[in-house]
Write an enzyme that holds these catalytic residues in place. Structure first.
Site, short mmCIF file in Angstrom:
data_model
loop_
_atom_site.label_atom_id
_atom_site.label_comp_id
_atom_site.label_asym_id
_atom_site.label_seq_id
_atom_site.Cartn_x
_atom_site.Cartn_y
_atom_site.Cartn_z
N ASP A 128 0.86 -1.18 0.00
CA ASP A 128 0.00 0.00 0.00
C ASP A 128 0.89 1.23 0.00
O ASP A 128 1.97 1.23 0.60
CB ASP A 128 -0.91 0.01 1.23
N ASP A 141 -6.92 -1.48 -4.72
CA ASP A 141 -8.01 -1.19 -3.78
C ASP A 141 -8.99 -0.17 -4.36
O ASP A 141 -10.20 -0.28 -4.18
CB ASP A 141 -7.44 -0.65 -2.46
#
Length: 178
Positions: A128, A141
């Site tokens: 991330d 995402d």
């Protein structure tokens, strides 16, 4: 005039799987850049404290939940992939092709991390790097979230997977019984 005929299935499959492949490639390139340039570096604010870039290896699901059972996430992704394959046999709607393509691309983007990143096969942490103040996420995402919004809107508008419209089908039944 509003034409509700389903689009040719072949074109819709190209949209679905082409979009999924494109998202997967973009996601993996962006993760490679994040690992190369952001890992071990301090967060980079872009819009004050609201948004920026910060490197994080997420061993769990959304918001880091489930980090002790990471092996389950690849299995869920594979099950969703199989479901999308089954659903694609009935696809007749462009909006469903786009929604399922976004979902498939996002799932595969994170699945690649789960399979091939440290600490190991089926236990890999997802990379991330987009810091949105309340949580850190990635391109995959965002694609998954966009898929959810797309499919909810399609559903609310009465657009069925096969390209028919729920309101039109109900109206046709009423007219047939009159």
């Amino acid at each position: 005039m509003n034409d509700h005929r389903p689009e040719p299935r072949r074109r819709l499959l190209v949209i679905l799987f082409g979009l999924a492949a494109g998202i997967l490639v973009i996601d993996q390139v962006l993760k490679l850049l994040a690992v190369t340039f952001l890992e071990g570096q301090p967060a980079i604010p872009v819009i004050g404290s609201l948004a920026g870039f910060a490197f994080y290896r997420n061993p769990g699901a959304a918001l880091g939940l489930g980090s002790g059972v990471t092996w389950i996430f690849p299995l869920i992704a594979i099950a969703v992939f199989i479901a999308i394959l089954v659903l694609s046999r009935k696809i007749g709607s462009r909006v469903w092709a786009v929604g399922l393509g976004l979902l498939l691309g996002g799932l595969f983007g994170n699945l690649v991390d789960r399979l091939f990143r440290q600490p190991g096969f089926l236990r890999g942490a997802v990379v991330d790097y987009i810091d949105l103040s309340l949580f850190v996420c990635n391109f995959a995402d965002i694609a998954i979230s966009a898929a959810a919004v797309t499919l909810v809107i399609a559903s609310l508008r009465g657009i069925e997977l096969d390209g028919s419209h729920r309101q039109t089908a109900e109206r046709t039944k009423e007219e047939t019984h009159d």
